[in-house]
Design a protein around this motif. Structure first.
Motif, mmCIF file in Angstrom:
data_model
loop_
_atom_site.group_PDB
_atom_site.id
_atom_site.type_symbol
_atom_site.label_atom_id
_atom_site.label_comp_id
_atom_site.label_asym_id
_atom_site.label_seq_id
_atom_site.Cartn_x
_atom_site.Cartn_y
_atom_site.Cartn_z
ATOM 1 N N ILE A 33 16.221 10.224 0.722
ATOM 2 C CA ILE A 33 15.120 9.768 -0.133
ATOM 3 C C ILE A 33 14.021 10.822 -0.008
ATOM 4 N N PHE A 34 13.604 11.401 -1.134
ATOM 5 C CA PHE A 34 12.580 12.444 -1.073
ATOM 6 C C PHE A 34 11.931 12.664 -2.438
ATOM 7 N N PRO A 35 10.753 13.238 -2.514
ATOM 8 C CA PRO A 35 9.898 13.523 -1.375
ATOM 9 C C PRO A 35 9.213 12.260 -0.866
ATOM 10 N N VAL A 36 9.090 12.146 0.454
ATOM 11 C CA VAL A 36 8.280 11.084 1.047
ATOM 12 C C VAL A 36 7.157 11.777 1.829
ATOM 13 N N TYR A 37 6.093 11.022 2.113
ATOM 14 C CA TYR A 37 4.914 11.628 2.736
ATOM 15 C C TYR A 37 4.406 10.759 3.878
ATOM 16 N N ALA A 38 4.123 11.387 5.000
ATOM 17 C CA ALA A 38 3.462 10.660 6.080
ATOM 18 C C ALA A 38 2.007 10.462 5.654
ATOM 19 N N VAL A 39 1.527 9.211 5.673
ATOM 20 C CA VAL A 39 0.167 8.962 5.200
ATOM 21 C C VAL A 39 -0.759 8.373 6.259
ATOM 22 N N ALA A 40 -0.197 7.753 7.266
ATOM 23 C CA ALA A 40 -1.083 7.157 8.267
ATOM 24 C C ALA A 40 -0.408 7.112 9.623
ATOM 25 N N ASP A 41 -1.233 7.152 10.634
ATOM 26 C CA ASP A 41 -0.769 7.129 12.012
ATOM 27 C C ASP A 41 -1.528 6.004 12.708
ATOM 28 N N ASP A 42 -0.793 5.084 13.300
ATOM 29 C CA ASP A 42 -1.433 3.981 14.009
ATOM 30 C C ASP A 42 -1.041 4.072 15.492
ATOM 31 N N GLU B 69 5.027 9.688 -4.463
ATOM 32 C CA GLU B 69 3.801 10.492 -4.508
ATOM 33 C C GLU B 69 2.585 9.641 -4.860
ATOM 34 N N SER B 70 2.832 8.631 -5.731
ATOM 35 C CA SER B 70 1.704 7.832 -6.206
ATOM 36 C C SER B 70 1.076 6.994 -5.085
ATOM 37 N N LEU B 71 1.823 6.769 -4.006
ATOM 38 C CA LEU B 71 1.296 5.936 -2.917
ATOM 39 C C LEU B 71 0.597 6.766 -1.838
ATOM 40 N N ARG B 72 0.517 8.066 -2.097
ATOM 41 C CA ARG B 72 -0.013 8.961 -1.077
ATOM 42 C C ARG B 72 -1.485 8.746 -0.774
ATOM 43 N N PHE B 73 -2.269 8.504 -1.825
ATOM 44 C CA PHE B 73 -3.723 8.548 -1.643
ATOM 45 C C PHE B 73 -4.392 7.185 -1.702
ATOM 46 N N ILE B 74 -3.597 6.123 -1.561
ATOM 47 C CA ILE B 74 -4.189 4.784 -1.563
ATOM 48 C C ILE B 74 -4.905 4.569 -0.224
ATOM 49 N N PRO B 75 -6.204 4.208 -0.298
ATOM 50 C CA PRO B 75 -6.925 4.032 0.961
ATOM 51 C C PRO B 75 -6.434 2.787 1.708
ATOM 52 N N ASP B 76 -6.446 2.847 2.995
ATOM 53 C CA ASP B 76 -6.091 1.734 3.870
ATOM 54 C C ASP B 76 -4.726 1.105 3.532
ATOM 55 N N PRO B 77 -3.661 1.880 3.651
ATOM 56 C CA PRO B 77 -2.339 1.358 3.270
ATOM 57 C C PRO B 77 -1.871 0.181 4.110
ATOM 58 N N GLN B 78 -2.522 -0.073 5.246
ATOM 59 C CA GLN B 78 -2.090 -1.203 6.066
ATOM 60 C C GLN B 78 -2.699 -2.522 5.600
ATOM 61 N N ASN B 79 -3.656 -2.442 4.683
ATOM 62 C CA ASN B 79 -4.264 -3.665 4.132
ATOM 63 C C ASN B 79 -4.379 -3.556 2.621
ATOM 64 N N LEU B 80 -3.242 -3.643 1.952
ATOM 65 C CA LEU B 80 -3.237 -3.447 0.499
ATOM 66 C C LEU B 80 -3.766 -4.668 -0.233
ATOM 67 N N LYS B 81 -4.456 -4.412 -1.351
ATOM 68 C CA LYS B 81 -4.885 -5.506 -2.223
ATOM 69 C C LYS B 81 -3.672 -6.007 -3.006
ATOM 70 N N GLU B 82 -3.763 -7.262 -3.475
ATOM 71 C CA GLU B 82 -2.604 -7.929 -4.065
ATOM 72 C C GLU B 82 -1.920 -7.102 -5.170
ATOM 73 N N GLN B 83 -2.720 -6.539 -6.083
ATOM 74 C CA GLN B 83 -2.132 -5.780 -7.193
ATOM 75 C C GLN B 83 -1.402 -4.543 -6.701
ATOM 76 N N VAL B 84 -2.009 -3.881 -5.758
ATOM 77 C CA VAL B 84 -1.403 -2.662 -5.213
ATOM 78 C C VAL B 84 -0.117 -3.023 -4.478
ATOM 79 N N LYS B 85 -0.149 -4.176 -3.816
ATOM 80 C CA LYS B 85 1.017 -4.666 -3.090
ATOM 81 C C LYS B 85 2.220 -4.788 -4.035
ATOM 82 N N GLN B 86 1.963 -5.417 -5.197
ATOM 83 C CA GLN B 86 3.049 -5.601 -6.167
ATOM 84 C C GLN B 86 3.578 -4.257 -6.641
ATOM 85 N N TYR B 87 2.667 -3.353 -6.892
ATOM 86 C CA TYR B 87 3.068 -2.026 -7.335
ATOM 87 C C TYR B 87 3.906 -1.342 -6.242
ATOM 88 N N ALA B 88 3.455 -1.464 -5.020
ATOM 89 C CA ALA B 88 4.148 -0.821 -3.901
ATOM 90 C C ALA B 88 5.553 -1.392 -3.718
#
Ligand SMILES: [Zn+2]
Length: 297
Positions: A125-134, A146-165
């Motif tokens: 599966i590619f390209p994938v991107y590391a976006v956060a480190d916990d 690629e579209s999920l790369r720049f979403i702020p706070d990926p660990q707490n997505l808003k409902e709409q973004v969640k569906q998209y993800a």
């Protein structure tokens, strides 16, 4: 110390992905451990997998090149959370591995996720991107798109973004895994005409995705060449629950060139080739449901 500049590395990564796409398409969606281990670019060997470890960090690279999914069950994606792949820190290896994965985050370097399918076989599966480190949970989040790369706070997505993800996960992970599993079960051949070219094969659903019984399991799929897939979807070709092919009545009486004659009419009454493993045979109930649609049309 690394010898490559970051921009040279980015160009090299893109060429690696292009070549990997070619290998994947030839087989209908999978690559083998041997192909990954013997991978070459510009006549130089550059393994895309690390023997015995779940992460590949080429010495000359600034950051991680590939990560391996756990050897879970075929359809088990516990490691996926809303469009992001959750990658646990390498436990038993040096901090160096985690540091190199962390180094992929800021420059947003494209990486490869090797989704384990069966012993020695992976869906890349590619390209994938590391976006956060916990560091507390000791995990990295890997964006599957690629579209999920720049979403702020990926660990707490808003409902709409969640569906998209979740849609992204389906498209970028579940569908390629389904496709690869089905084509692999049929040994990279069309079940109807035996065409042996991964680039020309699809995994057709017997019961559509949208149907509640349309599960993404090999038994709800058929490996078909592009023509037979389209003919099946358009009800120009049906497959009975006893695995016999039928061609639409009107089409049988038409006269035209060799594609119609040999590609379709000659298939009437033939039996499809089945996967070696019984568990992967098409589900007769699903075939029956679909065959009714063919007869009704
Ligand atoms: Zn075919």
């Amino acid at each position: 110390m690394t010898n490559l500049s970051l921009s040279d590395e980015l160009v090299l990564r893109e060429r690696i992905l292009e070549r990997l796409a070619h290998l994947r398409d030839q087989s209908g969606g999978t690559v083998t451990r041997a192909q990954l281990a013997n991978f070459e670019i510009d006549g130089q060997r550059l393994p895309l997998i690390d023997q015995g470890r779940g992460i590949r960090n080429p010495r000359d690279f600034h950051a991680t090149l590939s990560i391996l999914s756990k050897q879970d069950g075929q359809y088990d994606d516990r490691q996926v959370d809303q469009g992001y792949y959750v990658y646990a820190y390498q436990r038993d290896s040096a901090e160096g591995d985690n540091r190199k994965l962390r180094a992929a985050i800021a420059p947003s370097l494209p990486m490869i996720l090797l989704r384990w399918l069966e012993a020695g076989v992976f869906v890349p599966i590619f390209p994938v991107y590391a976006v956060a480190d916990d560091p507390t949970a000791r995990i990295f989040l890997i964006a599957l798109d690629e579209s999920l790369r720049f979403i702020p706070d990926p660990q707490n997505l808003k409902e709409q973004v969640k569906q998209y993800a979740e849609q992204v996960t389906r498209r970028r992970l579940h569908q390629p895994v389904f496709r690869a599993s089905v084509i692999r079960a049929y040994e990279t051949r069309c079940a109807v005409c035996h065409l042996h070219h991964g680039e020309l094969l699809d995994a057709a659903h017997i019961m559509p995705d949208s149907h509640e019984a349309g599960v993404p399991h090999v038994s709800n799929g058929l490996s078909l060449c592009k023509i037979h897939h389209a003919a099946y979807d358009q009800n120009l070709m049906g497959i009975r629950p006893d695995n016999v092919v039928e061609i639409n009545r009107e089409l049988l009486e038409e006269r035209d060139g060799p594609m119609l004659k040999y590609g379709l009419q000659r298939m009437h009454g033939s039996t499809i080739t089945l996967p070696r493993r019984k568990l992967e045979h098409p589900d007769p109930e699903a075939l029956a449901w679909r065959y009714n649609q063919f007869q009704a049309s």
